[in-house]
Design a protein around this motif. Structure first.
Motif, PDB file in Angstrom:
ATOM      1  N   ASP A 140     -55.916 -17.908  32.607  1.00 46.45           N
ATOM      2  CA  ASP A 140     -55.950 -19.362  32.461  1.00 46.45           C
ATOM      3  C   ASP A 140     -55.276 -19.816  31.169  1.00 46.45           C
ATOM      4  OD1 ASP A 140     -57.099 -20.084  34.843  1.00 46.45           O
ATOM      5  OD2 ASP A 140     -59.157 -20.067  34.090  1.00 46.45           O
ATOM      6  N   ARG A 141     -55.133 -18.885  30.233  1.00 44.11           N
ATOM      7  CA  ARG A 141     -54.448 -19.214  28.978  1.00 44.11           C
ATOM      8  C   ARG A 141     -52.974 -18.826  29.013  1.00 44.11           C
ATOM      9  NH1 ARG A 141     -59.426 -16.953  27.261  1.00 44.11           N
ATOM     10  NH2 ARG A 141     -58.430 -14.949  26.797  1.00 44.11           N
ATOM     11  N   SER A 142     -52.515 -18.282  30.133  1.00 42.19           N
ATOM     12  CA  SER A 142     -51.138 -17.806  30.225  1.00 42.19           C
ATOM     13  C   SER A 142     -50.228 -18.892  30.800  1.00 42.19           C
ATOM     14  CB  SER A 142     -51.068 -16.562  31.115  1.00 42.19           C
ATOM     15  OG  SER A 142     -51.328 -16.923  32.467  1.00 42.19           O
ATOM     16  N   ASP A 143     -48.912 -18.643  30.702  1.00 39.67           N
ATOM     17  CA  ASP A 143     -47.956 -19.629  31.222  1.00 39.67           C
ATOM     18  C   ASP A 143     -46.788 -18.957  31.947  1.00 39.67           C
ATOM     19  OD1 ASP A 143     -46.670 -18.433  29.140  1.00 39.67           O
ATOM     20  OD2 ASP A 143     -46.166 -20.281  28.069  1.00 39.67           O
ATOM     21  N   TYR A 144     -46.994 -17.744  32.488  1.00 40.22           N
ATOM     22  CA  TYR A 144     -45.887 -17.015  33.107  1.00 40.22           C
ATOM     23  C   TYR A 144     -45.508 -17.580  34.467  1.00 40.22           C
ATOM     24  CZ  TYR A 144     -49.433 -14.776  36.000  1.00 40.22           C
ATOM     25  OH  TYR A 144     -50.457 -14.553  36.881  1.00 40.22           O
ATOM     26  N   ALA A 145     -46.457 -18.221  35.179  1.00 43.87           N
ATOM     27  CA  ALA A 145     -46.201 -18.699  36.537  1.00 43.87           C
ATOM     28  C   ALA A 145     -45.745 -20.153  36.529  1.00 43.87           C
ATOM     29  CB  ALA A 145     -47.451 -18.547  37.385  1.00 43.87           C
ATOM     30  N   GLU A 146     -44.846 -20.482  37.469  1.00 45.78           N
ATOM     31  CA  GLU A 146     -44.381 -21.858  37.577  1.00 45.78           C
ATOM     32  C   GLU A 146     -45.486 -22.791  38.044  1.00 45.78           C
ATOM     33  OE1 GLU A 146     -42.934 -19.270  39.122  1.00 45.78           O
ATOM     34  OE2 GLU A 146     -40.752 -19.310  38.925  1.00 45.78           O
ATOM     35  N   VAL A 147     -46.340 -22.287  38.948  1.00 42.42           N
ATOM     36  CA  VAL A 147     -47.380 -23.116  39.548  1.00 42.42           C
ATOM     37  C   VAL A 147     -48.681 -22.333  39.606  1.00 42.42           C
ATOM     38  CG1 VAL A 147     -48.109 -24.347  41.630  1.00 42.42           C
ATOM     39  CG2 VAL A 147     -45.702 -24.378  40.957  1.00 42.42           C
ATOM     40  N   CYS A 148     -49.792 -23.015  39.294  1.00 42.03           N
ATOM     41  CA  CYS A 148     -51.122 -22.436  39.470  1.00 42.03           C
ATOM     42  C   CYS A 148     -51.764 -23.126  40.659  1.00 42.03           C
ATOM     43  CB  CYS A 148     -51.965 -22.636  38.208  1.00 42.03           C
ATOM     44  SG  CYS A 148     -53.663 -22.040  38.357  1.00 42.03           S
ATOM     45  N   VAL A 149     -52.218 -22.350  41.625  1.00 42.39           N
ATOM     46  CA  VAL A 149     -52.791 -22.899  42.857  1.00 42.39           C
ATOM     47  C   VAL A 149     -54.289 -22.624  42.873  1.00 42.39           C
ATOM     48  CG1 VAL A 149     -52.713 -22.872  45.366  1.00 42.39           C
ATOM     49  CG2 VAL A 149     -50.621 -22.461  44.050  1.00 42.39           C
ATOM     50  N   ASP A 150     -55.091 -23.689  42.846  1.00 38.32           N
ATOM     51  CA  ASP A 150     -56.544 -23.547  42.882  1.00 38.32           C
ATOM     52  C   ASP A 150     -56.975 -23.456  44.343  1.00 38.32           C
ATOM     53  OD1 ASP A 150     -59.355 -23.884  42.707  1.00 38.32           O
ATOM     54  OD2 ASP A 150     -59.085 -24.833  40.752  1.00 38.32           O
ATOM     55  N   THR A 151     -57.617 -22.337  44.716  1.00 39.66           N
ATOM     56  CA  THR A 151     -58.015 -22.126  46.110  1.00 39.66           C
ATOM     57  C   THR A 151     -59.525 -22.220  46.309  1.00 39.66           C
ATOM     58  OG1 THR A 151     -58.138 -19.713  45.845  1.00 39.66           O
ATOM     59  CG2 THR A 151     -56.003 -20.649  46.465  1.00 39.66           C
ATOM     60  N   ASP A 152     -60.233 -22.830  45.356  1.00 44.49           N
ATOM     61  CA  ASP A 152     -61.680 -23.015  45.499  1.00 44.49           C
ATOM     62  C   ASP A 152     -62.004 -23.705  46.817  1.00 44.49           C
ATOM     63  OD1 ASP A 152     -63.765 -22.178  43.734  1.00 44.49           O
ATOM     64  OD2 ASP A 152     -62.718 -23.214  42.118  1.00 44.49           O
ATOM     65  N   GLY A 153     -62.881 -23.091  47.597  1.00 43.40           N
ATOM     66  CA  GLY A 153     -63.344 -23.707  48.827  1.00 43.40           C
ATOM     67  C   GLY A 153     -62.367 -23.650  49.983  1.00 43.40           C
ATOM     68  N   LEU A 154     -61.220 -23.030  49.793  1.00 40.17           N
ATOM     69  CA  LEU A 154     -60.224 -22.966  50.855  1.00 40.17           C
ATOM     70  C   LEU A 154     -60.324 -21.641  51.611  1.00 40.17           C
ATOM     71  CD1 LEU A 154     -56.995 -24.356  49.127  1.00 40.17           C
ATOM     72  CD2 LEU A 154     -58.617 -25.580  50.584  1.00 40.17           C
ATOM     73  N   GLY A 155     -60.155 -21.695  52.920  1.00 40.35           N
ATOM     74  CA  GLY A 155     -60.026 -20.482  53.689  1.00 40.35           C
ATOM     75  C   GLY A 155     -58.651 -19.890  53.488  1.00 40.35           C
TER      76      GLY A 155
END
Length: 401
Positions: A140-155
């Motif tokens: 969560d403190r990193s920045d290597y990825a272009e996008v962070c996708v939150d999948t909480d509650g998702l199938g």
């Protein structure tokens, strides 16, 4: 190198977040839509231990680079990669070894409570859940990825569709498959570690056989015979002895909608080259080439290999129990397990087919070594295989490797 770059969707995140499950679903959705896609779980292309310190990403990137030409030869237009990464420098290792790949990084995350639940639901090493939570905090403190996708509650299907949004999976891919022999990626020799010097040969460069042949133990058998489970147990036992060994599940290196033996054999040979260069002294394979002729065809592509085929046999009742268990989610959590989630009628048909497969292999006397598995634990079966199938292991481990 091709004139166009291969789109690679790279899913990363902490252990248990769902990289492999979601990555496989992305691959499945693309395939269903008619896109010729491939899937690679990075864990499955670096199973060579004990590994030199700091070599994980170098091995994975080199092996992936060696496999990509075989995928492209099969017409693959994009690739989904699932695997952890911690920082931008580790990403650059892959970019250097795969200059003709266009990486898109998506970091998956969930809240701490859901991550803990997902990790424990796997039923594997619950003692490591705290490490996974700490890893998630660090990411969560990193920045290597272009996008962070939150999948909480998702199938899984919903998460896969969300991740696919905004990814151009075919814009830069070739309209035809190259017919020429791919150019090998340059040999990479990092700084020697205290245990060895790792020289990785990528993309089609196969080392010449030198000295005594290296033993390859190939596990064959009917569906649900236990090839992956027992094969990995034998691999783990060799590693615990201090001897460097490698493990390959052929199904896990050929995730393509209609993968043939050419792709499987090509990728197996590519990994064999990399693991030999790493200093592996044993290779354990669980595979689908269940006839002796098929295994021999694979073996011809493994220079310096002394192949022993170990056929695992189980009766109809045992196979039915194992098929049902896998259908309910038991057994190794491997991406793309075709039995997981099937209804009772479908599982019954699979079990009947497996029994016919086992009977046919029994009649043919397939394999160099036949090991019965009815009523026995994995540990018992693995021990018998080591005693009967790897006689050289005893002398090697007795001398400390």
């Amino acid at each position: 190198m091709s004139d166009v770059r291969l789109p690679v969707l790279w899913l990363s995140g902490p252990s248990g977040v769902g990289k492999s499950s979601v990555g496989w679903e992305v691959f499945a959705q693309l395939s269903e839509a008619g896109v010729t896609a491939a899937f690679v779980d990075a864990d499955q292309i670096s199973l060579c231990y004990p590994a030199p310190e700091g070599s994980t990403h170098l091995v994975r990137a080199g092996n992936l680079a060696a496999m990509v030409p075989h995928f492209r030869r099969e017409g693959v237009r994009c690739l989904v990669l699932a695997g952890f990464v911690d920082d931008r420098e580790e990403v650059r290792t892959y970019e250097r070894l795969l200059p003709d790949a266009a990486f898109t990084l998506r970091r998956l995350r969930v809240g701490r409570a859901e991550l803990e639940g997902r990790f424990l639901a796997r039923g594997w090493r619950p003692d490591l859940v705290a490490d996974s939570l700490a890893e998630a905090d660090a990411l969560d403190r990193s920045d290597y990825a272009e996008v962070c996708v939150d999948t909480d509650g998702l199938g899984v299907p919903e998460a896969a569709r969300l991740i696919r949004e905004g990814w151009s999976h075919g814009a830069s891919t070739p309209t035809s498959t190259p017919t020429s022999t791919p150019t090998p990626t340059p040999t990479l020799t990092p700084t020697p570690t205290p245990t060895s010097t790792l020289t990785h040969r990528a993309a089609g460069s196969v080392p010449q056989a030198e000295g005594a042949p290296l033993p390859v133990l190939w596990f064959s058998g009917a569906t649900a015979a236990g090839k992956s489970t027992v094969g990995y147990a034998v691999f783990s036992a060799i590693v615990r002895s201090g001897v460097r060994a490698a493990y390959v599940d052929v199904k896990q290196i050929s995730a393509l909608r209609e993968a043939g033996h050419r792709l499987k054999a090509g990728n197996l040979a590519a990994l064999w080259a990399g693991y030999r260069a790493l200093g592996a002294r044993y290779l354990i394979v669980s595979g689908e080439a269940d006839t002796d002729d098929a295994v021999r065809a694979y073996a011809e592509l493994l220079p310096g290999a002394d192949v022993t085929v170990c056929r695992l046999h189980a009766g109809p009742g045992t196979l039915a129990e194992r098929v049902a268990r896998r259908g309910a989610g038991g057994g190794p959590a491997l991406p793309g397990d075709e039995l997981k989630g099937l209804d009772q009628d479908a599982l019954r048909r699979v079990a009947e087919r497996a029994a016919r497969e086992a009977e046919a292999l029994e009649r043919a006397g397939a394999g160099d070594l036949r090991v019965g598995t009815d009523g026995r634990t994995v540990a018992e079966i693995a021990t018998e295989v080591q005693v009967r199938g790897l006689p050289r292991l005893a002398s090697t481990t007795a001398s400390g490797g």
